[in-house]
Design a protein around this motif. Structure first.
Motif, PDB file in Angstrom:
ATOM      1  N   UNK A 164     -26.973  11.909 -32.397  1.00 14.36           N
ATOM      2  CA  UNK A 164     -26.248  13.295 -31.823  1.00 14.36           C
ATOM      3  C   UNK A 164     -27.026  14.040 -30.952  1.00 14.36           C
ATOM      4  N   UNK A 165     -28.241  13.600 -30.640  1.00 16.57           N
ATOM      5  CA  UNK A 165     -28.925  14.375 -29.624  1.00 16.57           C
ATOM      6  C   UNK A 165     -29.439  13.455 -28.358  1.00 16.57           C
ATOM      7  N   UNK A 166     -30.047  13.642 -27.412  1.00 20.21           N
ATOM      8  CA  UNK A 166     -30.431  13.072 -26.309  1.00 20.21           C
ATOM      9  C   UNK A 166     -31.788  12.679 -26.457  1.00 20.21           C
ATOM     10  N   UNK A 167     -32.648  13.068 -27.432  1.00 14.50           N
ATOM     11  CA  UNK A 167     -34.148  12.504 -27.673  1.00 14.50           C
ATOM     12  C   UNK A 167     -34.481  11.286 -28.058  1.00 14.50           C
ATOM     13  N   UNK A 168     -33.366  10.435 -28.615  1.00 17.65           N
ATOM     14  CA  UNK A 168     -33.547   9.166 -29.166  1.00 17.65           C
ATOM     15  C   UNK A 168     -33.757   7.996 -28.126  1.00 17.65           C
ATOM     16  N   UNK A 169     -34.032   6.815 -28.544  1.00 12.66           N
ATOM     17  CA  UNK A 169     -34.334   5.603 -27.739  1.00 12.66           C
ATOM     18  C   UNK A 169     -32.986   5.083 -27.133  1.00 12.66           C
ATOM     19  N   UNK A 170     -33.237   4.447 -26.158  1.00  7.32           N
ATOM     20  CA  UNK A 170     -32.245   3.323 -25.720  1.00  7.32           C
ATOM     21  C   UNK A 170     -32.046   2.197 -26.464  1.00  7.32           C
ATOM     22  N   UNK A 171     -33.243   1.648 -27.194  1.00 14.55           N
ATOM     23  CA  UNK A 171     -33.199   0.588 -28.003  1.00 14.55           C
ATOM     24  C   UNK A 171     -34.208   0.944 -29.036  1.00 14.55           C
ATOM     25  N   UNK A 172     -33.694   0.357 -30.497  1.00 11.49           N
ATOM     26  CA  UNK A 172     -34.711   0.593 -31.399  1.00 11.49           C
ATOM     27  C   UNK A 172     -34.593  -0.847 -32.264  1.00 11.49           C
ATOM     28  N   UNK A 173     -35.831  -1.096 -32.856  1.00 12.24           N
ATOM     29  CA  UNK A 173     -36.120  -2.099 -33.651  1.00 12.24           C
ATOM     30  C   UNK A 173     -35.746  -1.404 -35.175  1.00 12.24           C
ATOM     31  N   UNK A 174     -34.795  -2.174 -36.120  1.00  8.87           N
ATOM     32  CA  UNK A 174     -34.327  -1.669 -37.563  1.00  8.87           C
ATOM     33  C   UNK A 174     -34.622  -2.987 -38.307  1.00  8.87           C
ATOM     34  N   UNK A 175     -35.069  -2.478 -39.446  1.00 18.43           N
ATOM     35  CA  UNK A 175     -35.332  -3.652 -40.431  1.00 18.43           C
ATOM     36  C   UNK A 175     -34.028  -3.990 -41.154  1.00 18.43           C
ATOM     37  N   UNK A 216     -35.725   6.725 -40.411  1.00 19.30           N
ATOM     38  CA  UNK A 216     -35.478   8.175 -40.669  1.00 19.30           C
ATOM     39  C   UNK A 216     -35.479   8.921 -39.506  1.00 19.30           C
ATOM     40  N   UNK A 217     -36.342   8.632 -38.590  1.00 19.48           N
ATOM     41  CA  UNK A 217     -36.436   9.215 -37.194  1.00 19.48           C
ATOM     42  C   UNK A 217     -35.289   9.043 -36.430  1.00 19.48           C
ATOM     43  N   UNK A 218     -34.618   7.861 -36.499  1.00 21.01           N
ATOM     44  CA  UNK A 218     -33.360   7.550 -35.660  1.00 21.01           C
ATOM     45  C   UNK A 218     -32.229   8.397 -36.330  1.00 21.01           C
ATOM     46  N   UNK A 219     -32.357   8.487 -37.658  1.00 19.09           N
ATOM     47  CA  UNK A 219     -31.093   9.265 -38.218  1.00 19.09           C
ATOM     48  C   UNK A 219     -31.040  10.635 -37.733  1.00 19.09           C
ATOM     49  N   UNK A 220     -32.474  10.944 -37.513  1.00 19.69           N
ATOM     50  CA  UNK A 220     -32.476  12.537 -37.137  1.00 19.69           C
ATOM     51  C   UNK A 220     -32.069  12.627 -35.678  1.00 19.69           C
ATOM     52  N   UNK A 221     -32.290  11.684 -34.872  1.00 22.18           N
ATOM     53  CA  UNK A 221     -32.078  11.678 -33.289  1.00 22.18           C
ATOM     54  C   UNK A 221     -30.546  11.493 -32.885  1.00 22.18           C
ATOM     55  N   UNK A 225     -24.285  -0.024 -38.469  1.00 21.09           N
ATOM     56  CA  UNK A 225     -22.775  -0.232 -38.064  1.00 21.09           C
ATOM     57  C   UNK A 225     -22.113   0.906 -38.357  1.00 21.09           C
ATOM     58  N   UNK A 226     -22.221   1.574 -39.514  1.00 16.87           N
ATOM     59  CA  UNK A 226     -21.410   2.851 -39.891  1.00 16.87           C
ATOM     60  C   UNK A 226     -21.758   3.936 -39.059  1.00 16.87           C
ATOM     61  N   UNK A 227     -22.773   4.114 -38.541  1.00 14.70           N
ATOM     62  CA  UNK A 227     -23.263   5.403 -37.746  1.00 14.70           C
ATOM     63  C   UNK A 227     -22.429   5.354 -36.530  1.00 14.70           C
ATOM     64  N   UNK A 228     -21.624   4.490 -36.124  1.00 13.10           N
ATOM     65  CA  UNK A 228     -21.011   4.435 -34.672  1.00 13.10           C
ATOM     66  C   UNK A 228     -21.765   4.878 -33.482  1.00 13.10           C
ATOM     67  N   UNK A 229     -23.173   4.711 -33.527  1.00 14.11           N
ATOM     68  CA  UNK A 229     -24.040   5.412 -32.714  1.00 14.11           C
ATOM     69  C   UNK A 229     -24.583   4.238 -31.848  1.00 14.11           C
ATOM     70  N   UNK A 230     -23.957   2.894 -32.036  1.00 18.49           N
ATOM     71  CA  UNK A 230     -24.541   1.641 -31.425  1.00 18.49           C
ATOM     72  C   UNK A 230     -23.575   1.120 -30.436  1.00 18.49           C
ATOM     73  N   UNK A 231     -23.860   0.332 -29.653  1.00 21.36           N
ATOM     74  CA  UNK A 231     -22.760  -0.675 -29.075  1.00 21.36           C
ATOM     75  C   UNK A 231     -23.219  -2.047 -29.559  1.00 21.36           C
ATOM     76  N   UNK A 232     -22.508  -2.747 -30.041  1.00 19.97           N
ATOM     77  CA  UNK A 232     -22.686  -3.990 -30.549  1.00 19.97           C
ATOM     78  C   UNK A 232     -23.312  -4.980 -29.507  1.00 19.97           C
ATOM     79  N   UNK A 233     -24.068  -5.871 -29.902  1.00 21.84           N
ATOM     80  CA  UNK A 233     -24.471  -6.583 -28.969  1.00 21.84           C
ATOM     81  C   UNK A 233     -23.566  -7.819 -28.476  1.00 21.84           C
ATOM     82  N   UNK A 234     -22.575  -8.153 -29.471  1.00 24.47           N
ATOM     83  CA  UNK A 234     -21.311  -8.987 -29.098  1.00 24.47           C
ATOM     84  C   UNK A 234     -20.843  -8.286 -27.773  1.00 24.47           C
ATOM     85  N   UNK A 235     -20.518  -7.173 -27.398  1.00 26.61           N
ATOM     86  CA  UNK A 235     -20.102  -6.550 -26.233  1.00 26.61           C
ATOM     87  C   UNK A 235     -20.682  -7.086 -25.087  1.00 26.61           C
ATOM     88  N   UNK A 236     -22.035  -7.140 -25.008  1.00 24.53           N
ATOM     89  CA  UNK A 236     -22.883  -7.673 -23.889  1.00 24.53           C
ATOM     90  C   UNK A 236     -22.702  -9.325 -23.520  1.00 24.53           C
TER      91      UNK A 236
END
Length: 461
Positions: free
Chosen positions: A106-117, A99-104, A125-136
């Motif tokens: 589009x802003x700069x206050x969020x984390x670099x990395x987040x644990x999600x259940x 819930x907190x991540x969704x609110x963050x 995936x749909x948020x388009x706010x992540x870089x897939x691990x496959x890339x790295x």
């Protein structure tokens, strides 16, 4: 003339000194700049240039003793990686963190990395706010073969691994071995089938002790579907395309809930309507003989029981013996947010790899009950010693290895999963309390979930 000459000689002398020092300063400045460009040569007496420290903010949901283990892992990483410093910040429950991540976003206050259940996968995936691990992984040809395939499968959609698994779990049957023996049951042979659990609960219910207490959690119903080989949503459990139908009201779901209601109706299973799940507490106090809980609760349960009786662990119950089925993977994974600088994302990836190493996974497994995602961890002396001392740790691993790879066990993928769980838990309450039949309760939940799925899917177009 002498006075005049005396007055001139003083400022000329001072001017000479000033010019001299200025020339020295310019020379030093030029030399300094050149040394910065060249870099410090060995033996030139200069300190090497300071490397910028990349800071990684990690939001997580590990509380209590599990949180202490997370802090230990982070401290170990920071001590060995001077160019990266990870700050782990607890954000509350899995639901709270998402819930907190969704609110963050589009802003700069969020984390670099987040644990999600696990159930947040589709949204992330749909948020388009992540870089897939496959890339790295592709950039450095990371050898992923060291990690457990079944766990990776959950977080892989299509051919892309979107997040890195961190804590993996499955549900277990916990039971009081002393009560089993006193009731004439084999304490070394926990019940596996629905009918066996029902018979055991009947024998165990006496002298103020309940045979069973199963907390009202949608996750248990989801696992009842998985180990019958039934998919939670359509479109290949949401993996062949966007899911449109919640299928818990099918035959598998109704069978499981009807069996559960039968235990409550016969008064061999405790049911607390509208109350929080305190089954672990009741189990530790000897007021109930069997409970369901995650393997991640194992260490906590053992410490709470504190030797008052021997804790048994068994596989999650099945409707019938059926080949090729088994429970799915629970837990959470780590995601990298794409609104952070590339160097910061790369630092997060370095930390993720550290967490998957056998040594770190062994520490996490031994101190929590989550099973390792790095298969080599099982070969470490510390893990072997722990399993010899606490054989209960083997059960989740054996159950995990016994499950076959299929889309039912992979788990459902849908964007409104948290909402679906709340609606399912309401349906369980309706059925167990007798307000609705299992079929009617699950039908109502399915209709509500399907409406939310349709609304969500519209936002993607």
């Amino acid at each position: 003339m002498k006075p005049f000459q005396r007055t001139i000689s003083i400022p000329v002398y001072l001017l000479f000194i000033i010019v001299l020092f200025s020339l020295v300063g310019i020379s030093y400045s030029i030399w300094g700049k050149q040394s910065v460009v060249r870099g410090s040569e060995p033996g030139d007496g200069q300190e090497p240039p300071v490397q910028e420290v990349q800071k990684v903010l990690w939001w997580h949901s590990m509380s209590g003793d599990n949180g202490k283990v997370v802090d230990k892992l982070v401290n170990g990483f920071n001590a060995t990686h001077k160019d990266i410093q990870v700050e782990a910040v607890y954000q509350g429950s899995y639901y709270d963190t998402l819930t907190k991540l969704k609110a963050s976003i589009g802003s700069t206050i969020g984390p670099t990395m987040v644990q999600v259940y696990d159930i947040g996968t589709r949204f992330m995936i749909d948020s388009q706010a992540i870089t897939p691990i496959q890339h790295f992984m592709d950039l450095e040809k990371y050898a992923i073969g060291q990690l457990d395939d079944a766990i990776l499968d959950y977080y892989t959609v299509g051919d892309t691994l979107y997040s890195m698994p961190f804590n993996a779990s499955n549900p277990l049957l916990y039971y009081n071995k002393e009560m089993f023996a006193a009731a004439g049951l084999n304490p070394e042979k926990p019940p596996v089938l629905y009918e066996d659990v029902a018979q055991a609960a009947q024998k165990l219910t006496k002298n103020g002790v309940w045979g069973a207490y199963f907390g009202n959690h949608s996750w248990y119903m989801e696992q009842f579907l998985a180990n019958q080989g039934a998919e939670l949503v359509n479109q290949g459990n949401g993996r062949d395309g966007l899911a449109t139908q919640w299928q818990m009201n099918g035959e598998a779901g109704v069978k499981a809930l009807a069996w559960w209601k039968g235990l409550v109706d016969k008064k061999v299973a405790f049911y607390a309507a509208g109350k929080s799940d305190d089954s672990k507490k009741a189990f530790a106090e000897g007021r109930v003989a069997m409970i369901f809980d995650t393997t991640a609760a194992l260490r906590d349960i053992l410490e709470t029981v504190d030797g008052k009786f021997e804790v048994g662990t068994g596989f999650f119950p099945q409707a019938e013996v059926k080949d090729g089925v088994g429970v799915g993977v629970g837990g959470a994974s780590n995601w990298i947010m794409n609104n952070k600088p590339e160097a910061q994302q790369q630092a997060a990836w370095t930390f993720m790899k550290y967490l998957t190493e056998p040594e770190q996974q062994a520490v996490f497994h031994i101190n929590t009950g989550y099973f390792p995602i790095a298969e080599a961890a099982y070969e470490l002396p510390s893990v072997k010693e722990n399993m010899a001392k606490y054989p209960q740790f083997k059960t989740a691993i054996e159950q995990h290895n016994a499950a076959k790879s299929n889309q039912a066990a992979q788990g459902g993928v849908l964007g409104v999963y948290p909402d679906a769980r709340k609606l399912t838990e309401h349906a369980i309450d309706q059925a167990l309390s007798g307000l609705q039949s299992p079929q009617a309760a699950l039908d109502g939940a399915a209709a509500a979930v399907n409406a939310k799925i349709a609304e969500y899917n519209k936002t993607l177009h």
